[in-house]
Design a protein around this motif. Structure first.
Motif, PDB file in Angstrom:
ATOM      1  N   THR A 110      -7.473   1.647   4.407  1.00 31.47           N
ATOM      2  CA  THR A 110      -6.229   2.284   3.991  1.00 31.47           C
ATOM      3  C   THR A 110      -5.153   1.218   3.834  1.00 31.47           C
ATOM      4  N   PRO A 111      -4.491   1.140   2.677  1.00 34.02           N
ATOM      5  CA  PRO A 111      -3.405   0.155   2.532  1.00 34.02           C
ATOM      6  C   PRO A 111      -2.336   0.356   3.595  1.00 34.02           C
ATOM      7  N   ALA A 112      -1.833  -0.746   4.120  1.00 40.31           N
ATOM      8  CA  ALA A 112      -0.896  -0.670   5.241  1.00 40.31           C
ATOM      9  C   ALA A 112       0.431  -0.034   4.857  1.00 40.31           C
ATOM     10  N   ASP A 113       0.730   0.068   3.554  1.00 42.06           N
ATOM     11  CA  ASP A 113       1.959   0.760   3.170  1.00 42.06           C
ATOM     12  C   ASP A 113       1.810   2.274   3.240  1.00 42.06           C
ATOM     13  N   GLU A 114       0.617   2.763   3.589  1.00 44.13           N
ATOM     14  CA  GLU A 114       0.389   4.197   3.723  1.00 44.13           C
ATOM     15  C   GLU A 114       0.295   4.638   5.179  1.00 44.13           C
ATOM     16  N   VAL A 115       0.416   3.706   6.113  1.00 46.20           N
ATOM     17  CA  VAL A 115       0.358   4.029   7.541  1.00 46.20           C
ATOM     18  C   VAL A 115       1.475   3.298   8.264  1.00 46.20           C
ATOM     19  N   ASP A 116       1.763   3.711   9.484  1.00 45.33           N
ATOM     20  CA  ASP A 116       2.791   3.062  10.295  1.00 45.33           C
ATOM     21  C   ASP A 116       2.154   1.909  11.066  1.00 45.33           C
ATOM     22  N   THR A 117       2.523   0.690  10.705  1.00 45.98           N
ATOM     23  CA  THR A 117       1.952  -0.488  11.356  1.00 45.98           C
ATOM     24  C   THR A 117       2.950  -1.188  12.276  1.00 45.98           C
ATOM     25  N   ALA A 118       4.131  -0.630  12.451  1.00 48.49           N
ATOM     26  CA  ALA A 118       5.196  -1.338  13.175  1.00 48.49           C
ATOM     27  C   ALA A 118       4.755  -1.780  14.564  1.00 48.49           C
ATOM     28  N   GLY A 119       3.987  -0.942  15.266  1.00 45.52           N
ATOM     29  CA  GLY A 119       3.569  -1.278  16.623  1.00 45.52           C
ATOM     30  C   GLY A 119       2.097  -1.599  16.749  1.00 45.52           C
ATOM     31  N   ALA A 120       1.438  -1.920  15.649  1.00 46.28           N
ATOM     32  CA  ALA A 120      -0.015  -2.096  15.634  1.00 46.28           C
ATOM     33  C   ALA A 120      -0.394  -3.487  16.134  1.00 46.28           C
TER      34      ALA A 120
END
Length: 297
Positions: A110-120
């Motif tokens: 899944t492209p990271a602009d489609e999920v919340d990656t701030a705290g990943a």
């Protein structure tokens, strides 16, 4: 979204792509063709069957870079433990389409602009490993050349100022202008390394909270080692960004210059794509918000 993002782009309708595939690769003519609507801006991208991807330049300048892009794609493939594009085939101009084009292996994720990656944080660890792996590639005597990102920040001064001058309705221009003035005082002391060159969220694939792959590797080449650190602001906040920073290592000055390169890229995305690609514009606005919240200069 207005499908025409650039004055010089060509239209790439699905029927045309189907004809190109049928003519050049008849064995694949029966595979399902699906247009992918993402934040990509210089290539039209279609999924072909389950395992393939058709990638077609929209602009003459991008088409002229296709041989170098394919060479870079082959150079990186298999050199880290993370999936990157594999060149399967190359097509020639035909059926009314004026440029060369490529067929790549499909990479799940899944492209990271489609999920919340701030705290990943696990993703941050993986992406830092990828950055280190790319840096370990041989320069083969190459050095940065040209005016693009990854060389001299001062060469981008005119573009940044133009973007800011036209973004009063979109951004906190006085704060950003003051920050940019400080960025211009940053020295460049680190030697070139190989970089990916465009670690924006749309080029980072995620699966199960980990790095599933990295796309759009055509910019692979020598540059300021700070360049790939833009991912720290495009993707992460707080502890995850610190995890990425620690994993990448390097000079403290490189980390600060990485923020400056993120600024350069983001300010252009906001203004240029405000009407034609709001999703890409919002990526830039979010990055600039993170930069202003944690200015390093």
């Amino acid at each position: 979204m207005n499908p025409r993002m650039h004055d010089d782009e060509v239209e790439v309708p699905q029927a045309l792509v189907a004809e190109l595939v049928r003519t050049r690769f008849p064995d694949w003519a029966g595979l399902r063709l699906t247009a992918l609507r993402g934040t990509g801006t210089v290539n039209a991208v279609f999924r072909l069957g389950e395992d393939l991807l058709v990638r077609l330049p929209r602009r003459p300048g991008e088409a002229a870079r296709l041989p170098a892009e394919l060479a870079a794609t082959r150079e990186l493939f298999g050199r880290t433990r993370f999936p990157t594009p594999e060149v399967v085939a190359v097509g020639e101009p035909a059926a009314g389409y004026p440029f060369g084009w490529s067929v790549l292996r499909w990479i799940p994720g899944t492209p990271a602009d489609e999920v919340d990656t701030a705290g990943a944080q696990d993703l941050a660890t993986d992406l830092a490993e990828f950055v280190r792996g790319v840096r370990d590639l041989s320069l083969h005597g190459r050095r940065f050349s040209g005016d693009g990102r990854g060389g001299d920040l001062h060469r981008h001064d005119g573009w940044v100022r133009e973007c800011l001058a036209r973004s009063g309705d979109l951004l906190d221009v006085p704060a950003l202008r003051a920050l940019w003035e400080r960025c211009l005082r940053l020295p460049h002391v680190s030697a070139d390394v190989v970089t990916h060159g465009d670690l924006v969220p749309g080029n980072v694939l995620v699966g199960g909270g980990r790095l599933a792959g990295v796309l759009d590797v055509g910019g692979l080449g020598p540059a300021d080692p700070a360049l790939d650190l833009i991912a720290g602001w495009h993707l992460f906040e707080g502890p995850a960004r610190e995890r990425f920073r620690a994993g990448c290592g390097g000079r403290d000055l490189d980390w600060v210059r990485g923020q400056a390169w993120a600024f350069v890229q983001a300010v252009g995305l906001v203004r240029y794509y405000a009407r034609t690609n709001p999703a890409m514009s919002s990526v830039g606005a979010r990055t600039l918000g993170r930069v202003l919240a944690d200015p390093l200069v």
